[in-house]
Design a protein around this motif. Structure first.
Motif, PDB file in Angstrom:
ATOM      1  N   THR A  25       0.883  -1.144   0.053  1.00  0.00           N
ATOM      2  CA  THR A  25      -0.067  -0.051  -0.049  1.00  0.00           C
ATOM      3  C   THR A  25       0.917   1.195  -0.005  1.00  0.00           C
ATOM      4  O   THR A  25       0.386   2.102  -0.662  1.00  0.00           O
ATOM      5  CB  THR A  25      -0.871   0.117   1.184  1.00  0.00           C
ATOM      6  OG1 THR A  25      -1.749  -1.172   1.293  1.00  0.00           O
ATOM      7  CG2 THR A  25      -1.918   1.243   1.322  1.00  0.00           C
ATOM      8  N   GLN A  28       2.644   2.034  -3.551  1.00  0.00           N
ATOM      9  CA  GLN A  28       1.561   2.414  -4.662  1.00  0.00           C
ATOM     10  C   GLN A  28       1.428   4.112  -4.545  1.00  0.00           C
ATOM     11  O   GLN A  28       1.521   4.703  -3.531  1.00  0.00           O
ATOM     12  CB  GLN A  28       0.172   1.938  -4.400  1.00  0.00           C
ATOM     13  CG  GLN A  28       0.073   0.518  -4.524  1.00  0.00           C
ATOM     14  CD  GLN A  28      -1.374  -0.137  -3.843  1.00  0.00           C
ATOM     15  OE1 GLN A  28      -2.124   0.873  -3.626  1.00  0.00           O
ATOM     16  NE2 GLN A  28      -1.681  -1.398  -4.334  1.00  0.00           N
ATOM     17  N   GLY A  29       1.336   4.831  -5.901  1.00  0.00           N
ATOM     18  CA  GLY A  29       1.178   5.919  -5.808  1.00  0.00           C
ATOM     19  C   GLY A  29      -0.088   6.613  -5.210  1.00  0.00           C
ATOM     20  O   GLY A  29      -0.106   7.840  -4.979  1.00  0.00           O
ATOM     21  N   SER A  30      -1.141   5.841  -5.301  1.00  0.00           N
ATOM     22  CA  SER A  30      -2.586   6.551  -4.927  1.00  0.00           C
ATOM     23  C   SER A  30      -2.370   6.636  -3.424  1.00  0.00           C
ATOM     24  O   SER A  30      -2.018   5.738  -2.452  1.00  0.00           O
ATOM     25  CB  SER A  30      -3.552   5.784  -5.345  1.00  0.00           C
ATOM     26  OG  SER A  30      -3.590   4.480  -4.874  1.00  0.00           O
ATOM     27  N   ILE A  31      -3.013   7.694  -2.827  1.00  0.00           N
ATOM     28  CA  ILE A  31      -3.262   8.024  -1.406  1.00  0.00           C
ATOM     29  C   ILE A  31      -4.511   7.302  -1.127  1.00  0.00           C
ATOM     30  O   ILE A  31      -5.721   7.343  -1.427  1.00  0.00           O
ATOM     31  CB  ILE A  31      -3.449   9.475  -1.348  1.00  0.00           C
ATOM     32  CG1 ILE A  31      -2.106  10.343  -1.734  1.00  0.00           C
ATOM     33  CG2 ILE A  31      -3.473   9.906   0.388  1.00  0.00           C
ATOM     34  CD1 ILE A  31      -2.149  11.708  -1.616  1.00  0.00           C
ATOM     35  N   ASP A  33      -7.902   6.420   1.361  1.00  0.00           N
ATOM     36  CA  ASP A  33      -8.945   7.296   1.901  1.00  0.00           C
ATOM     37  C   ASP A  33      -8.603   7.680   3.196  1.00  0.00           C
ATOM     38  O   ASP A  33      -8.795   8.441   3.881  1.00  0.00           O
ATOM     39  CB  ASP A  33     -10.182   6.551   1.711  1.00  0.00           C
ATOM     40  CG  ASP A  33     -10.688   6.750   0.100  1.00  0.00           C
ATOM     41  OD1 ASP A  33     -10.156   7.543  -0.761  1.00  0.00           O
ATOM     42  OD2 ASP A  33     -11.564   5.944  -0.060  1.00  0.00           O
ATOM     43  N   ASP A  74      -0.741  17.639  -4.645  1.00  0.00           N
ATOM     44  CA  ASP A  74      -1.135  16.410  -4.658  1.00  0.00           C
ATOM     45  C   ASP A  74      -1.004  15.531  -3.169  1.00  0.00           C
ATOM     46  O   ASP A  74      -1.449  14.380  -3.202  1.00  0.00           O
ATOM     47  CB  ASP A  74      -0.678  15.416  -5.624  1.00  0.00           C
ATOM     48  CG  ASP A  74       0.759  15.011  -5.415  1.00  0.00           C
ATOM     49  OD1 ASP A  74       1.362  15.349  -4.473  1.00  0.00           O
ATOM     50  OD2 ASP A  74       1.411  14.359  -6.372  1.00  0.00           O
ATOM     51  N   THR A  76       1.652  14.363  -1.681  1.00  0.00           N
ATOM     52  CA  THR A  76       2.616  13.313  -1.893  1.00  0.00           C
ATOM     53  C   THR A  76       4.127  13.592  -1.760  1.00  0.00           C
ATOM     54  O   THR A  76       4.258  14.486  -2.561  1.00  0.00           O
ATOM     55  CB  THR A  76       2.173  12.417  -3.118  1.00  0.00           C
ATOM     56  OG1 THR A  76       0.778  11.847  -2.888  1.00  0.00           O
ATOM     57  CG2 THR A  76       3.100  11.079  -3.066  1.00  0.00           C
ATOM     58  N   TRP A 170       1.618  11.981   2.562  1.00  0.00           N
ATOM     59  CA  TRP A 170       1.509  10.458   2.215  1.00  0.00           C
ATOM     60  C   TRP A 170       3.052  10.377   1.570  1.00  0.00           C
ATOM     61  O   TRP A 170       3.569  11.100   0.786  1.00  0.00           O
ATOM     62  CB  TRP A 170       0.736  10.192   0.992  1.00  0.00           C
ATOM     63  CG  TRP A 170       0.744   8.858   0.688  1.00  0.00           C
ATOM     64  CD1 TRP A 170       1.109   8.386  -0.611  1.00  0.00           C
ATOM     65  CD2 TRP A 170       0.453   7.973   1.373  1.00  0.00           C
ATOM     66  NE1 TRP A 170       0.978   7.146  -0.607  1.00  0.00           N
ATOM     67  CE2 TRP A 170       0.621   6.492   0.371  1.00  0.00           C
ATOM     68  CE3 TRP A 170      -0.154   7.342   2.745  1.00  0.00           C
ATOM     69  CZ2 TRP A 170       0.311   5.255   0.936  1.00  0.00           C
ATOM     70  CZ3 TRP A 170      -0.248   6.184   3.013  1.00  0.00           C
ATOM     71  CH2 TRP A 170      -0.055   5.086   2.425  1.00  0.00           C
ATOM     72  N   THR A 172       5.731   7.963   0.037  1.00  0.00           N
ATOM     73  CA  THR A 172       5.650   7.099  -0.888  1.00  0.00           C
ATOM     74  C   THR A 172       6.979   6.676  -1.757  1.00  0.00           C
ATOM     75  O   THR A 172       7.912   7.768  -1.663  1.00  0.00           O
ATOM     76  CB  THR A 172       4.529   6.710  -1.805  1.00  0.00           C
ATOM     77  OG1 THR A 172       4.304   5.619  -2.380  1.00  0.00           O
ATOM     78  CG2 THR A 172       4.505   8.004  -2.780  1.00  0.00           C
TER      79      THR A 172
END
Length: 173
Positions: A25, A28-31, A33, A74, A76, A170, A172
């Motif tokens: 997790t 991965q680039g997505s944050i 929820d 974003d 991140t 976030w 990553t």
């Protein structure tokens, strides 16, 4: 004897699977929820003159006249380097600004930075002693290096005299 070890082996495999999922997790680039990253406001903060109103593309100012920083739009921070080849932490340089900060009268800023991971247990981040930096439109700023022990969702707070500034990012690969 081997039947008694079976539940222990199963427990170890299950915990390893959970850690692998957490690591996947974080890669991965997505944050997720569950990570309430700090986002640009509809009413963006604009630093007082003579500081520049705009930050580089993909960033925004966050804070108040007393204490502010630039954050990624974003939410991140990705691809952070290690401080040295044998250092397992992920390093970020962080600049703070404050109306009235004067590096002539305060050559060693009393800024401290703390942080905790929100989405999983982890040791707190480590922060270097703050130094002064110069110059943005002839104005000094405070800079520190912070080291994240793990990837994930991090809440960071800058403390400067009686002012606090807290945000979430976030982190990553």
């Amino acid at each position: 004897m081997s039947l008694r070890l079976l539940p222990l082996i199963g427990l170890l495999l299950l915990s390893q699977l959970c850690f692998s999922q957490q690591a996947a997790t974080a890669r991965q680039g997505s944050i997720p929820d569950t990570c309430p990253v700090t986002s640009p406001s509809d009413q963006p903060f604009v630093p007082p003159p003579p500081f520049p109103e705009k930050v580089p593309e993909g960033s925004f100012w966050f804070g108040t006249d007393e204490l502010w920083t630039g954050l990624p739009a974003d939410g991140t921070w990705s691809g952070l380097p290690h401080y040295s080849p044998d250092d397992p932490t992920f390093r970020q340089k962080l600049m703070f600004y404050g109306q009235g900060y004067n590096w002539h009268t305060e050559p060693q800023p009393v800024l401290t930075v703390t942080g905790k991971r929100l989405d999983a247990p982890a040791p707190p981040l480590l922060a270097d002693k703050a130094n002064n930096g110069c110059c943005i439109n002839h104005q000094a700023f405070m800079v520190t290096g912070i080291n994240f022990p793990t990837l994930g969702c991090w809440q960071i707070t800058g403390h400067y005299h009686d002012r606090d500034l807290t945000f979430v990012v976030w982190v990553t690969k």
